[in-house]
Design an enzyme around this catalytic site. Structure first.
Site, PDB file in Angstrom:
ATOM      1  N   ASP A  98      43.856  55.228  79.407  1.00  0.00           N
ATOM      2  CA  ASP A  98      43.013  54.682  78.337  1.00  0.00           C
ATOM      3  C   ASP A  98      43.920  53.905  77.368  1.00  0.00           C
ATOM      4  O   ASP A  98      43.929  54.151  76.167  1.00  0.00           O
ATOM      5  CB  ASP A  98      42.256  55.806  77.610  1.00  0.00           C
ATOM      6  N   ASP A 130      42.438  57.620  64.967  1.00  0.00           N
ATOM      7  CA  ASP A 130      41.486  57.256  66.012  1.00  0.00           C
ATOM      8  C   ASP A 130      40.325  58.250  66.088  1.00  0.00           C
ATOM      9  O   ASP A 130      40.531  59.466  66.019  1.00  0.00           O
ATOM     10  CB  ASP A 130      42.242  57.252  67.355  1.00  0.00           C
ATOM     11  N   GLU A 139      39.177  55.445  61.821  1.00  0.00           N
ATOM     12  CA  GLU A 139      38.322  54.718  62.752  1.00  0.00           C
ATOM     13  C   GLU A 139      37.029  55.511  62.881  1.00  0.00           C
ATOM     14  O   GLU A 139      36.930  56.427  63.685  1.00  0.00           O
ATOM     15  CB  GLU A 139      38.965  54.549  64.126  1.00  0.00           C
TER      16      GLU A 139
HETATM   17  C1  NOJ Z   1      39.061  54.381  70.138  1.00  0.00           C
HETATM   18  C2  NOJ Z   1      40.028  53.359  70.631  1.00  0.00           C
HETATM   19  O1  NOJ Z   1      39.924  52.197  69.834  1.00  0.00           O
HETATM   20  C3  NOJ Z   1      39.704  53.058  72.076  1.00  0.00           C
HETATM   21  O2  NOJ Z   1      40.538  52.046  72.574  1.00  0.00           O
HETATM   22  C4  NOJ Z   1      39.838  54.321  72.884  1.00  0.00           C
HETATM   23  O3  NOJ Z   1      39.453  54.064  74.227  1.00  0.00           O
HETATM   24  C5  NOJ Z   1      38.966  55.428  72.299  1.00  0.00           C
HETATM   25  N1  NOJ Z   1      39.210  55.589  70.897  1.00  0.00           N
HETATM   26  C6  NOJ Z   1      39.186  56.746  73.005  1.00  0.00           C
HETATM   27  O4  NOJ Z   1      40.504  57.142  72.901  1.00  0.00           O
END
Ligand code: NOJ
Length: 537
Positions: A61, A200, A243
Site C-alpha cells: 500500500d 494517517d 488526515e
Molecule cells: C490514507 C493514505 O493516504 C492512503 O494512501 C492509504 O492507502 C490509506 N491511508 C491506508 O493506509
C-alpha cells in the site's frame, strides 16, 4: 497560542521519496536524491515538505503498510540519511513532516506476527472477533479491493479488523500499550528533527458497537493526549496534520478546542472546486464553506487540489459523484473506489486557464495550500498502471531519457512506476529544467504566485468573508487581517462576467479598466476562467 504558528502561513509540498529523484542509479528515488533537489524546493518557495511513509514495508500500500516504524526502507536510505535530509532542509528554511500511519500496521509487522500466535500476550494489540460480524455499521473504504473489514487468520483462529487492505490489521487503541508504543514512535522521529506528522487515517482509531466506528470520543481523547505529550516534550513548534476525510463539522472536531491537531485537511471543499469548473457556478463551494464551522485561532485547514491517492468523492452526494465521474472520469479505468485516479493537469484537459484558476483558489481559500509534486509543471499520469501508481510516477526534471529522475544508463524496467509516456506529458513536454528557463511557464507562474502569497499573510491567517451578489459564476470573498484586506474574485465560467459588490463601495481605487466604482458599490469585470486579487482600503 503556540510560540510560532508557522503552519498557518506555510505552503506544503507532498513528494513521494521513491518518485522524486534517484541518486544512486537503482531506478528508485531515495533520500539522498531529495537532498539533491532541496535547492529546487527552496527556489520554488514552499515551506514544508510532507514525506509519505518511508519506513520499512512490504509496499503493498505504497508504504502505508509499515513493518518497522523505527526504520527507513532500505531502497530509500538509512535513518542517518534521514537525519541529513532534515538537517539540510532546515538549513534552507524548509520544514519536514513525516506521514505516520497510526491506525494500522502491515501484517508483516513483528507486533502482528507475535499477536496472531496462539496464546500470545500481544494478542490484544490488534482487534479480533471470532465471527467477523462485529461493527456491521462501519463502511468499507477500499471498495474495489475488499469485501469485508474482517479477515480470517488461520494461525490466530480468529478474524482481525482492518479498515483498509486485508494485509493492514488495525491496531487496538483500547490497549493502552498501543497508544504508548505509538507515542514512542513519534518521539523517535521528533528527536531526529521532524517538524511534525501527517497522521494517517485518524478517524478510525477506535471501534465501538452500534457506531460506524469513525470520529469516536475515545479517538479524540487519544489525539489530545498525543498533542499534550508533544507540546510538553518538544515545545509548541511541531505540527500535527490530521488526515480525517470527513464532512466539515466532523473534520473540525479534530482541532478540539485548539488542543488536538493543529491542522486537518479540508476534504469536502476539494471536489467542489472541480464541480464549480464543470458546472460553471460556485454554489457548491459556497455551500460547503458556509457549512464549515469556525475553527480555533491556532488551527488551520490544509487544502489541496490533488495528492497521492485517487481524487476522493466520498464527501459528495451520490448524484454529485455520478456527475464528477461523468465529467472527469468517463473511462472506467480512471475510476477507483469512490474516486478518480488522475492527476490535476489531465483532469482539466491541460487547460492553463483552469490550472491557474484552481491554484488561485488554492492560494486564497481559508487554509494552507498543499501542493503535490509534479503538479507545478503540469505532469501527467498513466491509468494503465494499477491502483494509484499512475499518479505516483517519477518527477520529470528534464527532457532526457528517464527525465533526469535517474541516470540515463539505468534500465527502464528498473524504474517503477515508469515515466509518463503519453504524448502531451512526456518529459520533453513537461519538465522542470525547461520550465525554469521559460518565464511564461506554469512552473514560473506557480512560483510567482507563491511569492505574492508570501506578501499576503491574510491569505493564511486572515478572516474570510463571502460576499453576497447575484452572479453564480463568480466567487467573491475578502481575506482580511488588521488593516490589510484583499478581495478575491474568481470567474469559473467560460464567459466574461461582472459582479456588483455593494459592500465594497469606496474601498477600491478606480484606475483599473475592469473596475467600475460607483456610489452603489464596486463592479468587478472578470474574464473567462480568470481570478483576481484586489487590495482593498
Ligand atoms: C490514507 C493514505 O493516504 C492512503 O494512501 C492509504 O492507502 C490509506 N491511508 C491506508 O493506509
Amino acid at each position: 497560542m503556540p510560540p510560532n504558528p508557522w503552519y498557518r502561513t506555510a505552503t506544503f509540498y507532498e513528494l513521494l521519496p521513491r518518485a522524486f529523484r534517484d541518486s544512486n542509479g537503482d531506478g528508485v528515488g531515495d533520500l539522498a536524491g531529495i537532498i539533491e533537489r532541496l535547492e529546487y524546493l527552496e527556489w520554488l518557495g514552499v515551506d514544508c515538505i510532507w514525506l509519505p511513509p518511508f519506513f520499512d514495508s512490504p509496499l503493498r500500500d505504497g508504504g502505508y503498510d509499515v513493518s518497522d516504524y523505527l526504520s527507513v526502507h532500505p531502497d530509500l536510505g538509512t535513518v542517518e540519511d534521514m537525519a541529513q535530509l532534515l538537517d539540510a532542509g532546515h538549513r534552507r528554511g524548509l520544514r519536514v513532516i513525516a506521514d505516520l500511519p497510526i491506525n494500522h500496521t502491515s501484517d508483516a509487522h513483528p507486533w502482528f506476527r507475535e499477536a496472531r500466535m496462539p496464546g500470545s500476550p500481544m494478542r490484544n494489540w490488534y482487534v479480533w472477533d471470532e465471527t467477523g460480524s462485529r461493527y456491521p455499521e462501519a463502511r468499507i473504504i477500499f471498495l474495489d479491493y475488499e469485501a469485508s473489514n474482517w479477515t480470517w487468520d488461520p494461525v490466530a483462529e480468529a478474524n482481525y479488523w482492518h479498515r483498509f487492505y486485508h494485509h493492514q490489521p488495525d491496531l487496538n487503541y483500547d490497549n493502552p500499550e498501543v497508544g504508548e508504543a505509538v507515542l514512542d514512535v513519534m518521539r523517535f522521529w521528533l528527536d531526529l528533527g521532524f517538524d511534525g506528522f501527517r497522521l494517517d487515517a485518524v478517524p478510525y482509531l477506535y471501534e465501538r458497537d452500534g457506531t460506524n466506528c469513525e470520529n469516536l470520543p475515545e479517538t479524540h481523547a487519544y489525539l489530545k493526549r498525543v498533542r499534550r505529550t508533544i507540546d510538553e516534550e518538544y515545545g509548541g513548534d511541531r505540527v500535527l496534520l490530521a488526515e480525517a476525510n470527513q464532512w466539515p463539522i466532523d473534520a473540525a472536531a479534530y482541532f478540539g478546542d485548539g488542543d488536538e491537531c493543529h491542522m486537518n485537511f479540508h476534504f469536502p471543499v476539494m471536489p467542489r472546486l472541480y464541480m464549480a469548473l464543470a458546472r460553471e457556478h460556485v454554489r457548491d463551494i459556497v455551500k460547503i464553506l458556509r457549512d464549515t464551522p469556525p475553527i480555533p485561532e491556532t488551527c488551520q485547514w490544509g487544502i489541496f487540489l490533488r495528492n497521492h491517492d485517487e481524487l476522493t468523492l466520498e464527501m459528495v452526494t451520490d448524484e454529485d459523484r455520478e456527475f464528477m465521474w461523468d465529467v472527469y472520469a468517463p473511462e472506467p479505468a480512471s475510476r477507483l473506489n469512490l474516486g478518480i485516479r488522475r492527476r490535476l493537469t489531465p483532469l482539466v484537459g491541460n487547460d492553463r486557464r483552469a490550472l491557474e484558476l484552481l491554484h488561485g483558489l488554492l492560494f486564497s481559500l481559508p487554509g494552507s495550500p498543499i501542493l503535490y509534486y509534479g503538479d507545478e509543471i503540469g505532469m501527467g499520469d498513466d491509468i494503465s498502471l494499477p491502483d494509484r501508481d499512475g499518479v505516483r510516477t517519477p518527477m520529470q526534471w528534464d527532457g532526457s531519457l528517464h527525465a533526469g529522475f535517474t541516470g540515463s544508463g539505468v534500465d527502464a524496467a528498473a524504474v517503477y512506476p515508469p515515466i509518463v509516456a503519453a504524448e502531451a506529458y512526456r518529459p520533453e513536454q513537461a519538465n522542470v529544467a525547461a520550465q525554469r528557463a521559460d518565464p511564461g511557464s506554469l512552473l514560473n507562474w506557480v512560483r510567482s504566485m507563491l511569492a505574492v502569497r508570501r506578501e499576503h499573510p491574510e491569505m493564511g491567517r486572515g478572516t474570510f468573508e463571502i460576499l453576497e451578489h447575484d452572479n453564480d459564476a463568480v466567487l467573491a470573498f475578502v481575506r482580511g487581517m488588521g488593516s490589510r484586506a484583499t478581495l478575491v474574485a474568481v470567474n469559473v465560467s467560460e464567459h466574461p462576467q461582472a459582479v456588483h459588490l455593494p459592500s465594497l463601495a469606496g474601498r477600491v481605487e478606480a484606475g483599473d479598466a475592469d473596475l467600475i466604482v460607483d456610489p452603489t458599490g464596486l463592479i468587478v469585470q472578470i474574464g473567462p476562467l480568470e481570478f483576481r486579487w484586489l487590495r482593498l482600503s
